[in-house]
Design a protein around this motif. Structure first.
Motif, PDB file in Angstrom:
ATOM      1  N   CYS A   8       0.830  -1.209   0.000  1.00  0.00           N
ATOM      2  CA  CYS A   8       0.000   0.000   0.000  1.00  0.00           C
ATOM      3  C   CYS A   8       0.861   1.253   0.000  1.00  0.00           C
ATOM      4  O   CYS A   8       0.502   2.267  -0.602  1.00  0.00           O
ATOM      5  CB  CYS A   8      -0.931   0.016   1.209  1.00  0.00           C
ATOM      6  SG  CYS A   8      -2.191  -1.285   1.160  1.00  0.00           S
ATOM      7  N   SER A  62      -8.986  10.708  10.673  1.00  0.00           N
ATOM      8  CA  SER A  62      -8.955  12.068  10.151  1.00  0.00           C
ATOM      9  C   SER A  62      -7.656  12.740  10.571  1.00  0.00           C
ATOM     10  O   SER A  62      -6.920  12.243  11.425  1.00  0.00           O
ATOM     11  CB  SER A  62     -10.161  12.864  10.662  1.00  0.00           C
ATOM     12  OG  SER A  62     -10.154  12.948  12.073  1.00  0.00           O
ATOM     13  N   ARG A 112       0.040  12.614   6.871  1.00  0.00           N
ATOM     14  CA  ARG A 112      -0.809  12.330   5.720  1.00  0.00           C
ATOM     15  C   ARG A 112      -0.640  10.896   5.241  1.00  0.00           C
ATOM     16  O   ARG A 112      -1.618  10.230   4.879  1.00  0.00           O
ATOM     17  CB  ARG A 112      -0.465  13.314   4.591  1.00  0.00           C
ATOM     18  CG  ARG A 112      -1.199  13.049   3.282  1.00  0.00           C
ATOM     19  CD  ARG A 112      -2.698  13.094   3.456  1.00  0.00           C
ATOM     20  NE  ARG A 112      -3.137  14.400   3.940  1.00  0.00           N
ATOM     21  CZ  ARG A 112      -4.387  14.654   4.316  1.00  0.00           C
ATOM     22  NH1 ARG A 112      -5.282  13.669   4.339  1.00  0.00           N
ATOM     23  NH2 ARG A 112      -4.723  15.858   4.730  1.00  0.00           N
ATOM     24  N   GLN A 113       0.581  10.397   5.221  1.00  0.00           N
ATOM     25  CA  GLN A 113       0.824   9.022   4.767  1.00  0.00           C
ATOM     26  C   GLN A 113       0.127   8.009   5.674  1.00  0.00           C
ATOM     27  O   GLN A 113      -0.492   7.058   5.199  1.00  0.00           O
ATOM     28  CB  GLN A 113       2.333   8.750   4.714  1.00  0.00           C
ATOM     29  CG  GLN A 113       3.027   9.409   3.549  1.00  0.00           C
ATOM     30  CD  GLN A 113       4.513   9.103   3.532  1.00  0.00           C
ATOM     31  OE1 GLN A 113       5.157   8.932   4.580  1.00  0.00           O
ATOM     32  NE2 GLN A 113       5.084   9.048   2.333  1.00  0.00           N
ATOM     33  N   THR A 115      -2.443   8.568   7.637  1.00  0.00           N
ATOM     34  CA  THR A 115      -3.892   8.734   7.488  1.00  0.00           C
ATOM     35  C   THR A 115      -4.390   8.016   6.248  1.00  0.00           C
ATOM     36  O   THR A 115      -5.399   7.289   6.288  1.00  0.00           O
ATOM     37  CB  THR A 115      -4.260  10.226   7.414  1.00  0.00           C
ATOM     38  OG1 THR A 115      -3.819  10.888   8.607  1.00  0.00           O
ATOM     39  CG2 THR A 115      -5.766  10.407   7.279  1.00  0.00           C
ATOM     40  N   ASP A 116      -3.680   8.190   5.135  1.00  0.00           N
ATOM     41  CA  ASP A 116      -4.079   7.520   3.893  1.00  0.00           C
ATOM     42  C   ASP A 116      -3.948   6.008   4.005  1.00  0.00           C
ATOM     43  O   ASP A 116      -4.773   5.262   3.456  1.00  0.00           O
ATOM     44  CB  ASP A 116      -3.223   8.028   2.732  1.00  0.00           C
ATOM     45  CG  ASP A 116      -3.501   9.495   2.404  1.00  0.00           C
ATOM     46  OD1 ASP A 116      -4.559  10.000   2.843  1.00  0.00           O
ATOM     47  OD2 ASP A 116      -2.652  10.119   1.731  1.00  0.00           O
ATOM     48  N   LEU A 117      -2.919   5.545   4.697  1.00  0.00           N
ATOM     49  CA  LEU A 117      -2.720   4.101   4.853  1.00  0.00           C
ATOM     50  C   LEU A 117      -3.883   3.471   5.620  1.00  0.00           C
ATOM     51  O   LEU A 117      -4.474   2.476   5.168  1.00  0.00           O
ATOM     52  CB  LEU A 117      -1.406   3.832   5.588  1.00  0.00           C
ATOM     53  CG  LEU A 117      -1.203   2.385   6.083  1.00  0.00           C
ATOM     54  CD1 LEU A 117      -1.201   1.418   4.922  1.00  0.00           C
ATOM     55  CD2 LEU A 117       0.070   2.269   6.906  1.00  0.00           C
ATOM     56  N   GLN A 119      -6.822   4.683   6.108  1.00  0.00           N
ATOM     57  CA  GLN A 119      -8.055   4.853   5.343  1.00  0.00           C
ATOM     58  C   GLN A 119      -8.167   3.798   4.253  1.00  0.00           C
ATOM     59  O   GLN A 119      -9.251   3.237   4.001  1.00  0.00           O
ATOM     60  CB  GLN A 119      -8.108   6.248   4.728  1.00  0.00           C
ATOM     61  CG  GLN A 119      -9.431   6.582   4.060  1.00  0.00           C
ATOM     62  CD  GLN A 119     -10.561   6.656   5.071  1.00  0.00           C
ATOM     63  OE1 GLN A 119     -10.567   7.502   5.952  1.00  0.00           O
ATOM     64  NE2 GLN A 119     -11.510   5.745   4.944  1.00  0.00           N
ATOM     65  N   SER A 120      -7.067   3.479   3.597  1.00  0.00           N
ATOM     66  CA  SER A 120      -7.090   2.452   2.550  1.00  0.00           C
ATOM     67  C   SER A 120      -7.401   1.074   3.127  1.00  0.00           C
ATOM     68  O   SER A 120      -8.089   0.268   2.483  1.00  0.00           O
ATOM     69  CB  SER A 120      -5.757   2.415   1.807  1.00  0.00           C
ATOM     70  OG  SER A 120      -4.708   1.966   2.666  1.00  0.00           O
ATOM     71  N   TYR A 123     -11.118   0.951   3.578  1.00  0.00           N
ATOM     72  CA  TYR A 123     -11.822   0.769   2.313  1.00  0.00           C
ATOM     73  C   TYR A 123     -11.777  -0.682   1.848  1.00  0.00           C
ATOM     74  O   TYR A 123     -12.656  -1.140   1.115  1.00  0.00           O
ATOM     75  CB  TYR A 123     -11.206   1.670   1.239  1.00  0.00           C
ATOM     76  CG  TYR A 123     -11.734   3.083   1.252  1.00  0.00           C
ATOM     77  CD1 TYR A 123     -13.097   3.361   1.313  1.00  0.00           C
ATOM     78  CD2 TYR A 123     -10.846   4.164   1.194  1.00  0.00           C
ATOM     79  CE1 TYR A 123     -13.570   4.665   1.340  1.00  0.00           C
ATOM     80  CE2 TYR A 123     -11.315   5.476   1.215  1.00  0.00           C
ATOM     81  CZ  TYR A 123     -12.675   5.706   1.289  1.00  0.00           C
ATOM     82  OH  TYR A 123     -13.145   6.997   1.315  1.00  0.00           O
ATOM     83  N   ASN A 161     -16.201   8.851   6.454  1.00  0.00           N
ATOM     84  CA  ASN A 161     -16.183   9.106   5.010  1.00  0.00           C
ATOM     85  C   ASN A 161     -17.330   8.389   4.290  1.00  0.00           C
ATOM     86  O   ASN A 161     -17.171   7.886   3.173  1.00  0.00           O
ATOM     87  CB  ASN A 161     -14.842   8.691   4.390  1.00  0.00           C
ATOM     88  CG  ASN A 161     -13.725   9.648   4.760  1.00  0.00           C
ATOM     89  OD1 ASN A 161     -13.958  10.832   4.980  1.00  0.00           O
ATOM     90  ND2 ASN A 161     -12.515   9.129   4.854  1.00  0.00           N
TER      91      ASN A 161
END
Length: 609
Positions: A8, A62, A112-113, A115-117, A119-120, A123, A161
């Protein structure tokens, strides 16, 4: 860090240095959880883990930039770096309380990294909803559904989200119309339906969903898989209490966010006139039906109307003469365990099938013959089968033969009375497959049903509750008439009742914390017929107290609880009571009901005991 996480992130891993609780820490994803451990070794070999959150229990993630987080509390911060919030919850018995874990990073890129990790990873969870159809009833209960949506549910969905389309109902059955008028493309884009209101709104969404299933094709496939949730904002909210174990809008919303899935049995109730309703809690006659009927005149009082109407009905406690037939399951439950999350009985596979002919489009379904008519009853209660082995009970036949000619729809009053007495005589006496009569005939694959005039007169007199003495009601008056046919177990019961209840699920509420029938299940394909025979006010008060304290007390001599899968009822008292079907009033002399095993999917997992 596992291989999936590395894929990821790509070739470069984010900086794992952070501060949690004001201490220098490290963050990593290990398998199915997010772990935060202290960067300094703990003395005496103690674990240095500061936080561990399962991915499946993360409701959202978040981020606040350094500038945005400057106003945050300094108790959890080491310097003015960006903050990442992991949103989860903690259990407080059945209630779930939202919890936010702030994690401070050294730079914006790392925050940010991570958070995105995370979040992925969320999903990738297949059951998590992405887009929801939200229906709000602003007039139900204490008229607080709008505030529940704006202040409680919507913020939880936004943190996860999850996008949503919210609609407010303006009149009865508005939710049914919203679903029926929706284009297929729009309906297929929703992950679930959320009803913010009381049990009545949930029932409207249920009926609308079943109507879509009756269309077949893509409509049927999508409507069979979609989930419904009740966010409690009504007067009783028994569905939400039963599924989640508590009456909490926060807990219900969190179950939606987590994508929990459970199946729910549905009770189908039909009248002689063809009216149809579906229920997930109870159908009640007698006292509870009278309470609802009286409360309708006091709707302006809000939820307090139930207490006032209940007191009035108790003071004027009535009893009603009824005749019941009920079908027992082939095999009783091996135990009387309480339904909870990961219940083995409710986890058994179900067909989730629904006959398109039975779908309620506008509350009135395809009419069927009178329950009293032999074209209906004799077929069911003799368990006749066709040459292809399909039970006539499953076919719901519309055709009978009266004096050799075809008959569709209800019989005449005289014919209905004749055949009903004939069948009741058979149920009370335990006759075999054949009965003889010169005036009434009904053929199914060579099966001839007739009546004996002399035997009918004797049996009718013996079984007439209106002519019996008061002491007769205290005796056993179950007519054990197990009908012919493999796996078919029908019984007849006749007497006066103060209350009748058909309980689908445990039916928990503020009035009954453990449920009306605590050992009932969310999806086991069984109904519980609760018969409260005619009794004194003191006895009935004891019964009501038992409901509040721990469910129906089966030790009472005037209470019977039967495990059934289908049921018929004839009202013998002129101008008797009214039926309360999950808060909806129904009135008819002849009623029938059956259980649809695991018919719908809901957002929930059952109470966590």
């Amino acid at each position: 860090m596992d291989e999936t996480t590395m894929l990821c992130l790509g070739p470069s891993l984010p900086n794992s240095e952070c501060h949690y609780g004001g201490k220098r820490s490290r963050i990593e994803v290990d398998g199915d959880s997010v772990n935060i451990s202290s960067a300094t070794a703990c003395p005496r070999g103690r674990s240095n883990s500061a936080l561990q959150v399962l991915i499946r229990e993360v409701t959202g993630v978040s981020m606040r930039s350094a500038l945005q987080s400057s106003a945050a509390s300094t108790c959890c911060r080491h310097h003015d770096g960006p903050l990442m919030f992991i949103h989860t919850f903690r259990r407080k018995k059945f209630d779930w309380v939202p919890v936010d874990h702030p994690i401070e990073f050294m730079d914006e890129v790392s925050a940010r990294q991570w958070t995105d990790l995370i979040q992925s990873l969320l999903y990738d969870l297949p059951e998590r909803p992405l887009h929801l159809f939200v229906v709000i009833n602003p007039f139900g209960g204490r008229q607080k559904a709008d505030s529940v949506w704006q202040d409680v549910v919507k913020p939880i969905f936004e943190r996860a989200n999850i996008t949503s389309d919210a609609f407010r109902t303006g009149y009865r059955d508005h939710a049914v119309e919203l679903l029926q008028q929706m284009p297929l493309e729009q309906f297929q884009g929703y992950s679930g339906i959320v009803a913010i209101g009381g049990d009545g709104l949930f029932q409207e969404c249920l009926r609308g969903l079943l109507a879509l299933r009756s269309r077949g094709g893509a409509w049927q496939r999508k409507a069979a898989a979609i989930r419904i949730a009740q966010v409690p904002a009504g007067s009783t909210d028994a569905v939400a209490c039963t599924i989640n174990g508590c009456r909490s809008a926060v807990t219900a919303a969190l179950h939606v966010v987590l994508g929990d899935r459970a199946k729910l049995d549905v009770l189908e109730v039909r009248t002689q006139e063809g009216q149809c309703r579906y229920a997930c809690s109870t159908a009640s006659y007698g006292f509870i039906g009278d309470v609802l009927g009286a409360s309708e005149r006091l709707r302006w009082m809000g939820p307090a109307r139930y207490d006032i109407s209940g007191m009035m009905t108790f003071v004027n406690l009535r009893s009603y003469a009824v005749r019941l037939w009920y079908k027992s399951p082939v095999e009783p439950h091996p135990s009387r365990s309480v339904c909870c999350s990961d219940c083995p009985l409710c986890s058994e596979p179900t067909s989730n099938a629904f006959d398109a002919v039975d779908a309620s489009i506008s509350g009135v379904c395809v009419p069927r013959p009178s329950v009293a008519a032999v074209a209906k009853d004799s077929t069911v209660f003799t368990a006749a089968t066709n040459s292809d082995g399909v039970s006539e009970d499953d076919r719901h036949p519309m055709v009978g033969t009266i004096d050799g000619g075809p008959q569709r729809g209800p019989l005449s009053e005289h014919q209905s009375s004749q055949c009903h007495r004939a069948f009741h005589m058979r149920g009370a006496s335990g006759f075999g497959e054949q009965m003889i009569s010169g005036s009434l005939r009904h053929h199914h694959d060579g099966l001839l049903i007739r009546k004996f005039e002399k035997e009918q007169e004797i049996r009718s007199h013996d079984c007439n509750p209106m002519s019996a003495s008061d002491s007769w009601f205290g005796n056993v008056h179950l007519k054990d008439s197990v009908c012919v046919g493999e796996g078919e177990h029908w019984h007849c019961w006749e007497g006066e009742v103060s209350s009748l209840m058909i309980v689908v699920t445990p039916t928990r509420s503020d009035k009954s914390k453990h449920g009306i029938v605590p050992h009932a299940h969310l999806s086991d394909g069984r109904l519980h017929l609760v018969i409260v025979r005619r009794c004194t006010r003191w006895q009935f008060l004891r019964f009501l107290l038992s409901l509040a304290q721990g469910g129906v007390d089966e030790s009472f001599s005037f209470v019977d609880v039967k495990e059934v899968v289908a049921w018929r009822c004839e009202e013998l008292t002129p101008q008797g009571s009214v039926w309360n079907v999950d808060g909806e009033l129904m009135r008819s002399q002849y009623m029938s009901a059956r259980c649809h095993h695991g018919l719908i999917n809901v957002f929930g997992r059952g109470p966590e005991l």
